[in-house]
Enzyme design. Structure first.
Site, PDB file in Angstrom:
ATOM      1  N   GLU A  97       0.807  -1.223   0.000  1.00  0.00           N
ATOM      2  CA  GLU A  97       0.000   0.000   0.000  1.00  0.00           C
ATOM      3  C   GLU A  97       0.840   1.273   0.000  1.00  0.00           C
ATOM      4  OE1 GLU A  97      -2.878  -0.156   3.167  1.00  0.00           O
ATOM      5  OE2 GLU A  97      -3.726  -2.058   2.493  1.00  0.00           O
ATOM      6  N   GLU A 108      -5.115  -8.745   0.572  1.00  0.00           N
ATOM      7  CA  GLU A 108      -5.836  -8.424   1.811  1.00  0.00           C
ATOM      8  C   GLU A 108      -7.277  -8.137   1.484  1.00  0.00           C
ATOM      9  OE1 GLU A 108      -4.386  -5.188   4.265  1.00  0.00           O
ATOM     10  OE2 GLU A 108      -2.326  -5.853   3.981  1.00  0.00           O
TER      11      GLU A 108
HETATM   12  O1  IFM Z   1      -4.196  -3.330   9.054  1.00  0.00           O
HETATM   13  C1  IFM Z   1      -4.143  -2.826   7.761  1.00  0.00           C
HETATM   14  C2  IFM Z   1      -2.969  -3.377   7.000  1.00  0.00           C
HETATM   15  O2  IFM Z   1      -1.766  -3.147   7.652  1.00  0.00           O
HETATM   16  C3  IFM Z   1      -2.891  -2.743   5.638  1.00  0.00           C
HETATM   17  N1  IFM Z   1      -4.146  -2.841   4.950  1.00  0.00           N
HETATM   18  C4  IFM Z   1      -5.342  -2.470   5.651  1.00  0.00           C
HETATM   19  C5  IFM Z   1      -5.400  -3.163   6.996  1.00  0.00           C
HETATM   20  C6  IFM Z   1      -6.686  -2.744   7.745  1.00  0.00           C
HETATM   21  O3  IFM Z   1      -6.708  -1.369   7.928  1.00  0.00           O
END
Ligand code: IFM
Length: 448
Positions: free
Chosen positions: A166, A353
């Protein structure tokens, strides 16, 4: 759900990240990271929580892998803490740090779980921040050197790598909004950091390809589904800007070798465009074997004349919402999976994710988290739909394996399918964990 069959080689996994679960910040020669500094600054994190102990995974990784095995996970995504490897970010290597990831890798493989490592999930060594952090172009070489070392040490056993997690959140929250480490609030810095992240990614990929190690390497982007709040031309234009700022700014250079012209012009008009050297964009273009997508929610976007440089207001409007206030919108995942194929490239995609925080309550050693099960089920269905339409999705990683340190929210938000009692460090399976185990088993049975 019962009828959905994913490809037989599809990887079902779960994800975590080093700073969010490892704890043991002073063990094994680890150097300080910017998240140690930030979270230990009073007032930065809800309840002044820190990652000092987190889930104590550094000391409990063996039993955590037993949970993964019992879940039937085929793959596990986590990140490597750069400051365990290079306590000062560069220079002296810390053998104990290498040993930890060596042991973790071996234990995962023993359990037949494929490790996927992210090299940078935001926990920059503090010593590198002292040099200016990713605003300093030298960091691209320090990151490349660190990546190269990891390929050399683990590349015989690990064949899926992610450079950055990210980059939008790291550059925007960390450097424009200042609510994440290193806590800088400056547009010019944030945009420059985003460029250096992409460039350092490209250099690490070059190093991987030169290493001759087998496997694939990519980058993980968080993609937010933006839709106009109304059909007025102003809101539609605002949505294009917001999508440009959050999504296209990262996708376009990776696939087209250019920053999006509309957003670049906006940045130029505010003197915040990044310094880009000849060849930078050519190196970034096509520097990935796969794209990792982190997808969570949709925002409705309106034009707001006085709202900052982007003049947009993006918010969650249609429920249901998660405990983060995020709108649950599985269609947005389908949107990105199909959009990447139609607008960018028919490239392999991993959903690195996806998941949700809810206000979980432990009762009788479990959590009745029906909403999380429903969330997962709907996002799996959206994924299956995209696959049926020819999108090459290769894996899915639920966020998260464990409840953990949710950055500026500390431990107040629980994303895990396994509940963590932070006092005792006991792990308890939520109902979603049992559900996911059964789902994975059913998929294995269908495809065998
Ligand atoms: O916890 C975070 C993760 O570190 C990165 N993506 C989003 C998740 C939830 O906010």
């Amino acid at each position: 759900m019962a009828n959905i069959i994913f490809p037989s080689n599809f990887l079902w996994g779960a994800a975590t990240a080093a700073y969010q679960i490892e704890g043991a910040v002073n063990s094994g020669g680890r150097g300080a990271s910017i998240w140690d500094t930030f979270s230990n600054t009073p007032g930065k994190i809800d309840n002044n929580d820190t990652g000092d102990v987190a889930c104590d995974h550094y000391n409990r990784y063996i039993s955590d892998i037993e949970h993964m095995k019992a879940l039937g996970l085929q793959s596990y995504r986590t990140s490597i803490a750069w400051s365990r490897i290079f306590p000062e970010g560069k220079g002296q290597v810390n053998q104990a740090g290498l040993d930890f990831y060596d042991r973790l890798t071996d234990k995962l493989l023993e359990a037949s779980i494929k490790p996927v490592y992210t090299l940078f999930h935001w926990d920059l060594p503090q010593k590198l921040q002292d040099l200016g952090g990713f605003n300093n172009r030298d960091l691209i070489y320090y990151f490349r050197d660190y990546a190269q070392l990891m390929f050399e040490k683990l590349g015989d056993r690990v064949n899926l790598w992610i450079t950055h997690n990210e980059p939008a959140v790291y550059s925007h929250n960390g450097h424009i909004w200042g609510n994440h480490a290193p806590g800088i609030a400056d547009w010019k810095t944030g945009i420059q950091v985003s460029h250096h992240l992409l460039l350092s990614h490209a250099l690490a990929v070059e190093a991987f390809r030169q290493s001759g190690k087998p496997g694939d390497i990519g980058i993980t982007l968080n993609l937010t589904y933006f839709e106009p709040a109304s059909d007025t031309p102003a809101d539609q234009a605002a949505t294009i800007r917001q999508d440009g700022f959050g999504n296209r700014w990262f996708l376009d250079p990776l696939f087209k070798g250019a920053y999006p012209a509309d957003i670049l012009a906006l940045y130029e008009s505010h003197n915040i465009a990044p310094d880009v050297m000849a060849d930078d964009l050519a190196r970034i273009k096509n520097s990935l074997d796969f794209l990792g997508i982190n997808y969570y929610f949709r925002f409705a976007v309106s034009h707001k004349e006085n709202d900052g440089l982007l003049k947009t207001y993006a918010r969650a409007v249609v429920g249901p919402f998660t405990a983060m206030g995020w709108e649950i919108n599985p269609y947005g995942l389908y949107h990105f999976l199909t959009r990447i194929k139609s607008e960018y490239a028919n490239i392999p995609i991993y959903i690195t994710e996806n998941g949700a925080a809810f206000d979980d309550v432990l009762v009788n050693n479990t959590v009745q988290d029906d909403r999380r099960i429903d969330y997962l089920e709907k996002h799996f269905a959206a994924t299956a739909q995209a696959i049926a339409e020819g999108v090459d999705v290769r894996g899915y990683y639920v966020w998260s394996l464990l409840d953990n340190f949710e950055w500026s929210f500390g431990y107040s938000k629980r994303f895990g399918i396994i509940y963590v009692d932070y006092e005792t460090q006991q792990r308890y399976w939520k109902q979603s964990a049992y559900w996911y185990r059964d789902f994975i088993t059913a998929q294995k049975n269908k495809s065998s």
